[in-house]
Design a protein around this motif. Sequence first.
Motif, short mmCIF file in Angstrom:
data_model
loop_
_atom_site.label_atom_id
_atom_site.label_comp_id
_atom_site.label_asym_id
_atom_site.label_seq_id
_atom_site.Cartn_x
_atom_site.Cartn_y
_atom_site.Cartn_z
N MET A 182 -0.40 2.05 5.60
CA MET A 182 0.69 2.39 4.68
C MET A 182 1.83 1.38 4.83
N GLY A 183 2.29 0.84 3.71
CA GLY A 183 3.40 -0.12 3.71
C GLY A 183 2.98 -1.56 3.88
N LEU A 184 1.68 -1.83 4.14
CA LEU A 184 1.24 -3.23 4.28
C LEU A 184 1.23 -3.90 2.91
N ASP A 185 1.61 -5.20 2.88
CA ASP A 185 1.46 -5.93 1.62
C ASP A 185 -0.01 -6.30 1.45
N GLU A 186 -0.36 -6.81 0.25
CA GLU A 186 -1.77 -7.01 -0.06
C GLU A 186 -2.41 -8.07 0.84
N ALA A 187 -1.66 -9.08 1.31
CA ALA A 187 -2.22 -10.10 2.19
C ALA A 187 -2.56 -9.49 3.55
N GLU A 188 -1.65 -8.67 4.12
CA GLU A 188 -1.90 -8.02 5.41
C GLU A 188 -3.05 -7.01 5.30
N PHE A 189 -3.07 -6.26 4.20
CA PHE A 189 -4.16 -5.30 3.99
C PHE A 189 -5.50 -6.02 3.88
N SER A 190 -5.53 -7.14 3.12
CA SER A 190 -6.77 -7.90 2.95
C SER A 190 -7.26 -8.43 4.29
N SER A 191 -6.35 -8.93 5.12
CA SER A 191 -6.74 -9.44 6.43
C SER A 191 -7.29 -8.32 7.31
N ARG A 194 -12.24 7.29 6.03
CA ARG A 194 -13.49 7.62 6.72
C ARG A 194 -14.47 6.44 6.66
N MET A 195 -14.55 5.75 5.52
CA MET A 195 -15.47 4.61 5.38
C MET A 195 -15.12 3.49 6.35
N THR A 196 -13.83 3.15 6.39
CA THR A 196 -13.39 1.98 7.15
C THR A 196 -12.99 2.30 8.57
N GLY A 197 -12.90 3.59 8.94
CA GLY A 197 -12.52 3.95 10.29
C GLY A 197 -11.08 3.61 10.63
N THR A 198 -10.18 3.75 9.65
CA THR A 198 -8.77 3.44 9.87
C THR A 198 -7.95 4.72 9.75
N GLU A 199 -6.71 4.62 10.22
CA GLU A 199 -5.76 5.71 10.09
C GLU A 199 -4.76 5.38 8.99
N ALA A 200 -4.22 6.43 8.37
CA ALA A 200 -3.28 6.20 7.27
C ALA A 200 -2.06 5.42 7.74
N GLY A 201 -1.59 5.70 8.95
CA GLY A 201 -0.41 4.99 9.44
C GLY A 201 -0.64 3.51 9.67
N ASP A 202 -1.93 3.08 9.81
CA ASP A 202 -2.22 1.67 10.06
C ASP A 202 -2.08 0.81 8.81
N VAL A 256 0.84 -1.19 0.00
CA VAL A 256 0.00 0.00 0.00
C VAL A 256 0.88 1.25 0.00
N THR A 257 0.63 2.14 -0.96
CA THR A 257 1.39 3.39 -1.04
C THR A 257 0.51 4.62 -0.88
N PHE A 258 -0.82 4.49 -1.01
CA PHE A 258 -1.70 5.65 -0.94
C PHE A 258 -3.10 5.20 -0.56
N ALA A 259 -3.79 5.98 0.27
CA ALA A 259 -5.20 5.77 0.61
C ALA A 259 -5.82 7.14 0.82
N ASN A 260 -6.93 7.45 0.12
CA ASN A 260 -7.53 8.77 0.25
C ASN A 260 -8.39 8.86 1.50
N ARG A 261 -8.87 10.08 1.77
CA ARG A 261 -9.61 10.32 3.01
C ARG A 261 -10.94 9.57 3.03
N ALA A 262 -11.57 9.42 1.87
CA ALA A 262 -12.86 8.73 1.83
C ALA A 262 -12.71 7.28 2.30
N PHE A 263 -11.63 6.61 1.89
CA PHE A 263 -11.42 5.23 2.33
C PHE A 263 -11.19 5.18 3.84
#
Length: 726
Positions: free
Chosen positions: A411-420, A401-409, A392-399
């Motif tokens: 950024m840098g995750l691989d797709e398997a960690e992000f999917s989980s 806000r939708m998922t209730g996550t922070e950008a620092g949580d 993960v290199t970028f996530a906009n504010r809408a994402f």
Amino acid sequence: MQNPLTALRRWRISSLANTFALQAAFIAIASIVVVALMSLTVIYWVEARTQHERLQEKSGRVAERLEASINVVESSATALAKNPMFMTALLDSKGRDSYVVPFLENYNFPIAAASGLALCDINGSRMAGTRSPLSNCRPDSPLFKQAMTDGKALRELIPLANGHIGWTVYQGVVFGYTGTVEGVVVTQLDLHDVLQSVPKDLDLTGVALQRTGSKQSLGNVPETQAGSAAEQQASTALFKDRPEAMPYPMEVVARDRLQPFGNKLLPLGLGYGLAGLLLVLLVIYWARSVSRGLIAPLTALTDSAHRVAQTGDLSIAVPQTNAGEVAQLAKAFEVMVNAVRASESSLEEKVTLRTAELEQSQTATRDRTEQLNAIFDLSPDGFVSFDAGLRVTFANRAFLRMTGTEAGDIMGLDEAEFSSLLAHKCLPQATFPGVATLRAARKNLREGEAEMPLIKTRHCLIELAGPGNRVLAVGLRLSQAENVSQILYLRDVTHETEVDRMKSEFLSTAAHELRTPMASIYGYCELLMMRDFDENERQEMLSTIFRQSELMASIINELLDLARIEARRGKDFVLERLSLQELVSEAVMGYKLPEGRDAPLIQTSDETLIVRVDRKKIQQALLNVLSNAYKYSPRGGAISVSFLQEVHHSVGRFGIEVRDHGIGMRREELARVFERFYRADSTGKFPGTGLGMSIVREIIEIHGGEVSVESRLGEGTTVTLWLPAA
């Protein structure tokens, strides 16, 4: 071997003359090889054709001898079958033993091949014959029985005990006076022995007798190197002019090994080799001598180019020559030097201009990047981009806000960690399948595969756990950019999903409400058709059918009214400035009161209340409210209609209040009063469709008004229709 090749390569690249000479040598070698191959091919073709003609002649001569031998044996058998002595022997057993048996035992065929001859009666018993083991009747053969029937000569090939093939001829013995067949002369020839009996003036080496179209051997003599890859063969069919004389087609095959060159290959190779070596040496010498003279001007021009490159002095004189293309090259070199001299002065200016252009391009790129970032931040859809390493290199504010996550949580995750991480934020029944699964589904859709285990389209729906249970449509877009491999995008479709759910529930409820009266109509009609009832029962059933039909028609009409109102949203309303008191009076006068009930009490108002409404629609809404008031107050009680006025949100409005003293409603029933097909009474005592109050609210809200309902169980219900003042 490496050192000679390296030395040859260095010698070739050391001079253009050496390269030209070596290429000429290769051309000479290739020409010699082509000529040699063509000569050998011609020799091979001539030798092969000559040998094939010889083999064809050999097989033809052997075939003629075989046909002649078989014809001699068959002619002898035919003559014996027509011999009166044989005819008499079939009828005279005593005379047979005295003269026929000795005759046949000592009988010799005109050819030296081992063969058998037997005289057989009509039962297939051997009466006399030669001493050969091939002397038997073969009574079980179908051809033997056929020869006994028509007396004609018949032939067949049979396998012998020694592994050879036997030529068998059945010749019927026809009695001259009666014309009947009294016996059969059976002649058997061993085809291998017949082939061996061919006169020795023919060379039978490599000759075989075989069945046409197969490799089945019927007789042969020793072959020379059979099965060799260079073997040739030729064949001649037997009895090609008399196919009826053949049990099945046979041919004589002559084989021999092809030796087109023999002992001539070594002398030919030595001759071609010596001639080629001499020619290559001469070509190399000639090519090198010629090329030296051709490249002399080019060498001088190369030296001048080296001096210019080493010293940077563009004033060095370019050598002139009249040698065709070299002269053109010298002239082009001189033009190039002059062009370099002219452009050298403006090079710094061009570099400065190019630097300014690059700075402008960088500024435009920064502006575009800031615009895209602003667009992504303002977009209601969520976006997540991954780099070439699927991180993960970028996530906009809408994402976020939708998922209730922070950008620092993330950024840098691989797709398997992000999917989980995203899957843990979803409900189990609508979880996130994973980025890898979405990518595989998109690939399979492009390749035309039928389906995937989890998703069958380019998008899937997930439902987030938490307040509101948001439903998101998730899709994936692949990219060929260097720094972006894929983009995950999410869209909030909670409203659309809820609308679909409500539509499905509405259709299901409507179908259920229509099915209930239809079941009664169908059942009573079926009873009336199947049985005869007395007049009272019949009238009661017809009354029920009539009531249920009225209910069904009422449901359909109210559904159509509701659909029309929702679809047009007031476009077909005819708005007029009307007196609210006049509207209420007309509606009450047009209402058909239930039997035994008093008209509603209308409280007068001194002030005329003017509203801008559609006369028919407002009266329809008021009649629905009055109908409910009378319906749900079965024990009687006064129904009153009064007028209200107030200021609501700085806007004046008037109200029509309808009050009854009926059964009333509980709080949970009151909360659902405007739901379609909802009826507080579930006993069926009060007829209705459950759509009346929905229609009332739609009509009043399209006019810009509001409907309020108050009720207490056992005390009654008050419905107020608020309309804006004109």
